[in-house]
Motif scaffolding. Structure first.
Motif, PDB file in Angstrom:
ATOM      1  N   ILE A 121       0.870  -1.177   0.000  1.00 30.72           N
ATOM      2  CA  ILE A 121       0.000   0.000   0.000  1.00 30.72           C
ATOM      3  C   ILE A 121       0.904   1.223   0.000  1.00 30.72           C
ATOM      4  O   ILE A 121       1.572   1.529   0.981  1.00 30.72           O
ATOM      5  N   ASN A 122       0.978   1.906  -1.121  1.00 33.45           N
ATOM      6  CA  ASN A 122       1.768   3.129  -1.214  1.00 33.45           C
ATOM      7  C   ASN A 122       1.293   3.926  -2.423  1.00 33.45           C
ATOM      8  O   ASN A 122       0.407   3.487  -3.170  1.00 33.45           O
ATOM      9  N   GLY A 123       1.887   5.097  -2.623  1.00 39.00           N
ATOM     10  CA  GLY A 123       1.438   5.965  -3.700  1.00 39.00           C
ATOM     11  C   GLY A 123       1.663   5.390  -5.079  1.00 39.00           C
ATOM     12  O   GLY A 123       0.853   5.621  -5.990  1.00 39.00           O
ATOM     13  N   VAL A 124       2.754   4.631  -5.259  1.00 34.92           N
ATOM     14  CA  VAL A 124       3.016   4.030  -6.566  1.00 34.92           C
ATOM     15  C   VAL A 124       1.949   3.008  -6.904  1.00 34.92           C
ATOM     16  O   VAL A 124       1.405   2.995  -8.027  1.00 34.92           O
ATOM     17  N   VAL A 125       1.601   2.158  -5.940  1.00 34.30           N
ATOM     18  CA  VAL A 125       0.580   1.137  -6.180  1.00 34.30           C
ATOM     19  C   VAL A 125      -0.766   1.793  -6.465  1.00 34.30           C
ATOM     20  O   VAL A 125      -1.496   1.380  -7.375  1.00 34.30           O
ATOM     21  N   ARG A 126      -1.104   2.834  -5.699  1.00 37.07           N
ATOM     22  CA  ARG A 126      -2.384   3.503  -5.938  1.00 37.07           C
ATOM     23  C   ARG A 126      -2.405   4.167  -7.306  1.00 37.07           C
ATOM     24  O   ARG A 126      -3.423   4.141  -8.012  1.00 37.07           O
ATOM     25  N   THR A 127      -1.292   4.772  -7.696  1.00 39.34           N
ATOM     26  CA  THR A 127      -1.225   5.400  -9.015  1.00 39.34           C
ATOM     27  C   THR A 127      -1.405   4.373 -10.127  1.00 39.34           C
ATOM     28  O   THR A 127      -2.202   4.561 -11.061  1.00 39.34           O
ATOM     29  N   LEU A 128      -0.667   3.268 -10.047  1.00 39.76           N
ATOM     30  CA  LEU A 128      -0.728   2.259 -11.102  1.00 39.76           C
ATOM     31  C   LEU A 128      -2.079   1.552 -11.133  1.00 39.76           C
ATOM     32  O   LEU A 128      -2.629   1.292 -12.212  1.00 39.76           O
ATOM     33  N   SER A 129      -2.628   1.233  -9.968  1.00 43.94           N
ATOM     34  CA  SER A 129      -3.910   0.522  -9.950  1.00 43.94           C
ATOM     35  C   SER A 129      -5.040   1.410 -10.449  1.00 43.94           C
ATOM     36  O   SER A 129      -5.934   0.946 -11.176  1.00 43.94           O
ATOM     37  N   THR A 130      -5.009   2.692 -10.094  1.00 38.26           N
ATOM     38  CA  THR A 130      -6.043   3.602 -10.596  1.00 38.26           C
ATOM     39  C   THR A 130      -5.894   3.809 -12.098  1.00 38.26           C
ATOM     40  O   THR A 130      -6.897   3.845 -12.831  1.00 38.26           O
ATOM     41  N   THR A 131      -4.653   3.951 -12.563  1.00 37.80           N
ATOM     42  CA  THR A 131      -4.428   4.084 -14.005  1.00 37.80           C
ATOM     43  C   THR A 131      -4.960   2.863 -14.742  1.00 37.80           C
ATOM     44  O   THR A 131      -5.643   2.980 -15.774  1.00 37.80           O
ATOM     45  N   ASP A 189      -7.350   0.827 -13.772  1.00 35.60           N
ATOM     46  CA  ASP A 189      -8.812   0.822 -13.718  1.00 35.60           C
ATOM     47  C   ASP A 189      -9.413   1.834 -14.692  1.00 35.60           C
ATOM     48  O   ASP A 189     -10.416   1.542 -15.374  1.00 35.60           O
ATOM     49  N   LYS A 190      -8.808   3.011 -14.781  1.00 35.34           N
ATOM     50  CA  LYS A 190      -9.325   4.036 -15.686  1.00 35.34           C
ATOM     51  C   LYS A 190      -9.154   3.617 -17.152  1.00 35.34           C
ATOM     52  O   LYS A 190     -10.017   3.890 -17.992  1.00 35.34           O
ATOM     53  N   LEU A 191      -8.042   2.958 -17.459  1.00 28.86           N
ATOM     54  CA  LEU A 191      -7.827   2.475 -18.826  1.00 28.86           C
ATOM     55  C   LEU A 191      -8.856   1.405 -19.189  1.00 28.86           C
ATOM     56  O   LEU A 191      -9.375   1.373 -20.315  1.00 28.86           O
ATOM     57  N   ILE A 192      -9.129   0.507 -18.264  1.00 31.82           N
ATOM     58  CA  ILE A 192     -10.127  -0.538 -18.517  1.00 31.82           C
ATOM     59  C   ILE A 192     -11.494   0.087 -18.740  1.00 31.82           C
ATOM     60  O   ILE A 192     -12.259  -0.338 -19.621  1.00 31.82           O
ATOM     61  N   GLU A 193     -11.812   1.132 -17.971  1.00 33.37           N
ATOM     62  CA  GLU A 193     -13.091   1.826 -18.163  1.00 33.37           C
ATOM     63  C   GLU A 193     -13.206   2.391 -19.577  1.00 33.37           C
ATOM     64  O   GLU A 193     -14.303   2.505 -20.124  1.00 33.37           O
ATOM     65  N   PHE A 251      -6.124  18.390 -10.056  1.00 33.13           N
ATOM     66  CA  PHE A 251      -5.357  17.192 -10.400  1.00 33.13           C
ATOM     67  C   PHE A 251      -6.332  16.118 -10.882  1.00 33.13           C
ATOM     68  O   PHE A 251      -6.888  15.346 -10.096  1.00 33.13           O
ATOM     69  N   SER A 252      -6.532  16.073 -12.185  1.00 24.92           N
ATOM     70  CA  SER A 252      -7.571  15.245 -12.800  1.00 24.92           C
ATOM     71  C   SER A 252      -7.020  13.900 -13.257  1.00 24.92           C
ATOM     72  O   SER A 252      -5.986  13.832 -13.945  1.00 24.92           O
ATOM     73  N   TRP A 253      -7.742  12.826 -12.939  1.00 24.58           N
ATOM     74  CA  TRP A 253      -7.343  11.509 -13.434  1.00 24.58           C
ATOM     75  C   TRP A 253      -7.543  11.401 -14.940  1.00 24.58           C
ATOM     76  O   TRP A 253      -6.811  10.675 -15.617  1.00 24.58           O
ATOM     77  N   ASP A 254      -8.523  12.101 -15.472  1.00 34.41           N
ATOM     78  CA  ASP A 254      -8.725  12.051 -16.930  1.00 34.41           C
ATOM     79  C   ASP A 254      -7.502  12.590 -17.657  1.00 34.41           C
ATOM     80  O   ASP A 254      -7.023  11.997 -18.637  1.00 34.41           O
TER      81      ASP A 254
END
Length: 341
Positions: free
Chosen positions: A14-24, A26-30, A315-318
């Protein structure tokens, strides 16, 4: 697009790198992309010396190559400079297949703090790793300037985002502590300079959310501090909301995603005026930066929550996902045809 992300930092970390990569991911799959993550969990692994929470893959270029061939990707992104990253780099370079990389972690500073290794030595090795990539992604202007100073090339911006639908004002955890509550969220480790926060002579209560190799030592050394362990999901969000100020004492982070999460919840940030806080907080008014961390804490308390929230909304994820996609380098058609591992 079929994308393969190769990373030494992945769940259950659990860290910022994991959150960044996992969110990226998920957003790509969406958006309709197919994304596979190749992490240490796909191999036999061992705990990292001095940091058992981190698992290191026991892999070779051949074993990693088998996974790459099975994924049959259209593009590959290597996110970290660990055993998996180096093995993947070797396999791809040998076959002259392009990949991108990203710079997330100040390992040279970490290694100096933990083992006394000169930064010039580790920067040389990390620069060599990224020199093999068609593009190396960075998150902030301050980080880009630092990488250029150390001779990195092919730099491409990849801004970070924060999910402001999750990290938002709302019901707070009813913490029964004297106010003001000063909150730290993150790894409890020497490279985070957390003792700079714990030793502050400030009124109220210091609260630490997270875990790490220094937790037992610091719990004993600072009995007045509330160490609450790791929090996730809505529980973590409620703890952010309970704070009067979020204290970020690290001098080694390339960004500091937790600052964005706190500001999304309307909580101001107190930090040093260094890489990370300079880009996230800067002169936005969403907190205070000062070489005197206690002074930063006192100045940040009372900041208008709406100012903090508005800063996080920038700071937008899009935008982050758009830039990540634009930076990828697609493979030639049928790039793996006839390959054997």
């Amino acid at each position: 697009m079929r994308l393969l992300i190769i990373t030494d930092a992945w769940f259950p970390q659990i860290n910022g790198v994991v959150r960044t990569l996992s969110t990226t991911r998920d957003k790509l799959i969406e958006r309709g992309h197919q994304v596979e993550v190749l992490g240490p969990d796909r191999f036999r692994n061992m705990p990292c010396p001095t940091y058992p929470e981190i698992r290191l893959a026991l892999c070779t270029p051949v074993s990693v190559g088998r996974h790459i061939e099975a994924a049959a990707p259209d593009a590959v992104h290597i996110a970290t400079e660990g055993p998996l990253g180096w093995a993947a780099r070797s396999w791809l370079k040998r076959r002259r297949l392009p990949f991108t990389s990203s710079f997330h972690t100040m390992f040279p500073q970490y290694l100096k703090l933990r083992f006394g290794l000169p930064e010039t030595v580790s920067f040389s090795g990390i620069r060599r790793f990224h020199d093999g990539a068609r593009a190396t992604m960075y998150s902030t202007p301050t980080l880009r300037a630092m990488l250029e100073e150390h001779g990195f090339g092919n730099l491409k911006r990849w801004v970070r985002g924060v999910d402001t639908d999750v990290f938002c004002p709302g019901p707070a955890e009813p913490l029964p502590y004297e106010r003001p509550i000063q909150l730290y969220v993150g790894r409890i480790a020497v490279e985070k300079s957390i003792e700079d926060f714990l030793r502050l002579d400030t009124p109220g209560t210091k609260v630490v959310v997270g875990d790490g190799p220094q937790r037992e030592e610091l719990t004993a050394r600072y009995p007045e501090v509330k160490f609450l362990g790791t929090r996730r999901g809505d529980d973590l969000v409620r703890h952010y909301r309970a704070a009067d100020v979020f204290v970020f004492p690290s001098r080694t982070d390339t960004l500091g995603l937790v600052m964005l999460e706190a500001m999304g919840c309307g909580v101001p940030v107190a930090a040093y005026p260094v890489q990370g806080p300079l880009d996230v907080v800067g002169d936005s008014g969403a907190g205070a930066l000062d070489e005197d961390l206690a002074a930063a804490v006192q100045r940040a308390i009372g900041t208008d929550p709406e100012v903090c929230r508005n800063r996080a909304l920038q700071f937008s994820w899009d935008q982050s996902v758009d830039e990540f996609l634009d930076n990828l380098v697609p493979w030639p058609a049928r790039a793996l045809q006839g390959e054997t591992a």
